[in-house]
Scaffold this motif. Structure first.
Motif, PDB file in Angstrom:
ATOM      1  N   TYR A 130       0.531  -0.836  -0.159  1.00 19.67           N
ATOM      2  CA  TYR A 130      -0.249   0.179   0.090  1.00 19.67           C
ATOM      3  C   TYR A 130       0.957   1.773  -0.022  1.00 19.67           C
ATOM      4  N   THR A 141      -0.557  -0.074  -5.840  1.00 22.69           N
ATOM      5  CA  THR A 141      -1.949   0.413  -6.028  1.00 22.69           C
ATOM      6  C   THR A 141      -2.419  -0.733  -7.038  1.00 22.69           C
ATOM      7  N   ARG A 175      -1.708  -4.137  -7.252  1.00 19.86           N
ATOM      8  CA  ARG A 175      -3.234  -5.251  -6.248  1.00 19.86           C
ATOM      9  C   ARG A 175      -4.167  -5.174  -6.939  1.00 19.86           C
ATOM     10  N   TYR A 177      -4.183   5.088 -14.026  1.00 16.85           N
ATOM     11  CA  TYR A 177      -4.511   3.952 -13.329  1.00 16.85           C
ATOM     12  C   TYR A 177      -6.017   4.476 -13.010  1.00 16.85           C
ATOM     13  N   ASP A 223      -7.015   1.367   3.933  1.00 19.72           N
ATOM     14  CA  ASP A 223      -7.743   2.452   2.431  1.00 19.72           C
ATOM     15  C   ASP A 223      -9.231   2.828   2.600  1.00 19.72           C
ATOM     16  N   GLN A 271      -8.073   8.184  -7.469  1.00 21.46           N
ATOM     17  CA  GLN A 271      -9.267   8.052  -6.663  1.00 21.46           C
ATOM     18  C   GLN A 271      -9.980   9.360  -6.020  1.00 21.46           C
TER      19      GLN A 271
END
Length: 366
Positions: free
Chosen positions: A16, A22, A25, A173, A256, A284
């Motif tokens: 993380y 990220t 994952r 992303y 998160d 995000q």
């Protein structure tokens, strides 16, 4: 027969730490679900082996390296590349041009490579002259030896075409849309300003810290991040939180759920990153519906488009814009809806993972 891929250049799986981690994952389990044999290289102590979302089909390998600001990427990249070359996967996904030095090792073994070039590291203020030179040489080696390149923004891709005459596959992303989350600790939804950033100069940290003192006269201010190595920015954040009951420094947040809640309930989120292409934190934040005030850069405008408010890296301008958003619930709602819509249309993990798989398959046929 399964295709095999080695992923080199992150802190491991699942980690993380930052944007690369990220991505992995999400990407590593996705590739495994599509029939790939996936191995992720990492560092000792950098992963959460008890993570409930860990995919047991993803293999992990820990190699040795030197833990320092200037040598970590190079040393771990070398040990990982040597190990991967001995295993001879069908293809390797490499993160960061600093690992361009080790591409000849993989090439000598006939292993095709896809390299995510990240940002223009040799222009970052946090690096000294030697480090900047090292990144620039790594970029030249990447341009020479990589079979395919991945750029996370169109502006970065243009730079690579102009400077190195290499085309890159544009893959940004993604973001994960959380459900409804409770506000963190004693914070009240819609009433605080938030900054999430690594403490380096090009993230407008100093400018936001100055703005925070003005904002905190009327509103709470939440600061998430650290340098990772201590220093003046960490000292300043600590001082701000000590001197004002309205300023809350939380350090690095690896949970998160907590981080997503901070974005979801922020009255205004300041994104001060000035270099590096598509920023994972910005994507995000959009997925969490944060009302975003961003430093005016070509990279942030490419991602946010009309979904945010743009400011110069000036403490007074930052404070004025953020306080204006905090005072208006209607403006907050407008910015939230715009951020949600833009992320859902262009920055989902499904789009990203499919594109990476396509790039890896193309490299196999190179």
């Amino acid at each position: 027969m399964k295709k095999s891929v080695a992923i080199i250049g992150t802190r491991g799986y699942p980690s993380y730490y930052g944007g690369f981690e990220t991505l992995i994952r999400q990407l590593a389990p996705y590739l495994s679900s599509q029939g790939w044999d996936v191995t992720v290289y990492g560092r000792e102590g950098a992963t959460k082996t008890d993570d409930p979302e860990l995919d047991p089909t993803v293999k992990t390998v820990v190699t040795k390296g030197i833990e320092s600001k200037s040598l970590s990427t190079l040393s771990y990249g070398l040990s990982s590349s040597v190990h991967a070359s001995s295993k001879k996967p069908d293809v390797a996904l490499i993160m960061n041009v600093a690992n361009g030095y080790w591409l000849p090792i993989l090439k000598a073994r006939g292993i095709p490579t896809v390299v995510n070039v990240d940002g223009i590291e040799w222009e970052r203020a946090k690096w000294g002259k030697k480090a900047k030179t090292a990144f620039k040489v790594g970029a030249r080696l990447t341009a020479k030896f990589a079979d395919r390149l991945v750029v996370d923004s169109r502006a970065i891709g243009q730079r690579w075409e102009e400077e190195f005459n290499r085309h890159g596959d544009f893959i940004p992303y993604g973001g994960s849309r959380p459900g409804s989350l409770a506000p963190v600790e004693s914070l009240t939804s819609g009433t605080y300003a938030l900054m999430v950033a690594r403490f380096v100069p090009e993230n407008s940290v100093a400018e936001f810290f100055d703005a925070a003192e003005t904002i905190a006269q009327d509103w709470d201010v939440v600061i998430v991040g650290s340098s990772g190595y201590g220093g003046e920015f960490d000292d300043k954040a600590r001082q701000l939180s000590t001197n004002s009951s309205r300023i809350h420094w939380m350090g690095h947040v690896s949970d998160d759920t907590k981080l997503f809640s901070l974005w979801q309930h922020a009255g205004a989120y300041f994104h001060g990153h000035s270099v590096g292409g598509t920023n994972p934190a910005l994507v995000q934040a959009m997925a969490c519906g944060a009302p975003i005030v961003a430093r005016d850069t070509i990279f942030n405008r490419e991602v946010l488009g009309p979904a945010g408010i743009y400011v110069a890296p000036d403490p007074s301008e930052i404070a004025t814009a953020i306080c204006s958003v905090l005072r208006s619930k209607d403006k907050q709602m407008e910015l939230r809806d715009n951020a949600y819509d833009r992320q859902a249309a262009e920055y989902t993990w499904e789009i990203v993972c499919k594109a990476y798989e396509s790039s890896l398959i193309d490299a196999l046929g190179a």
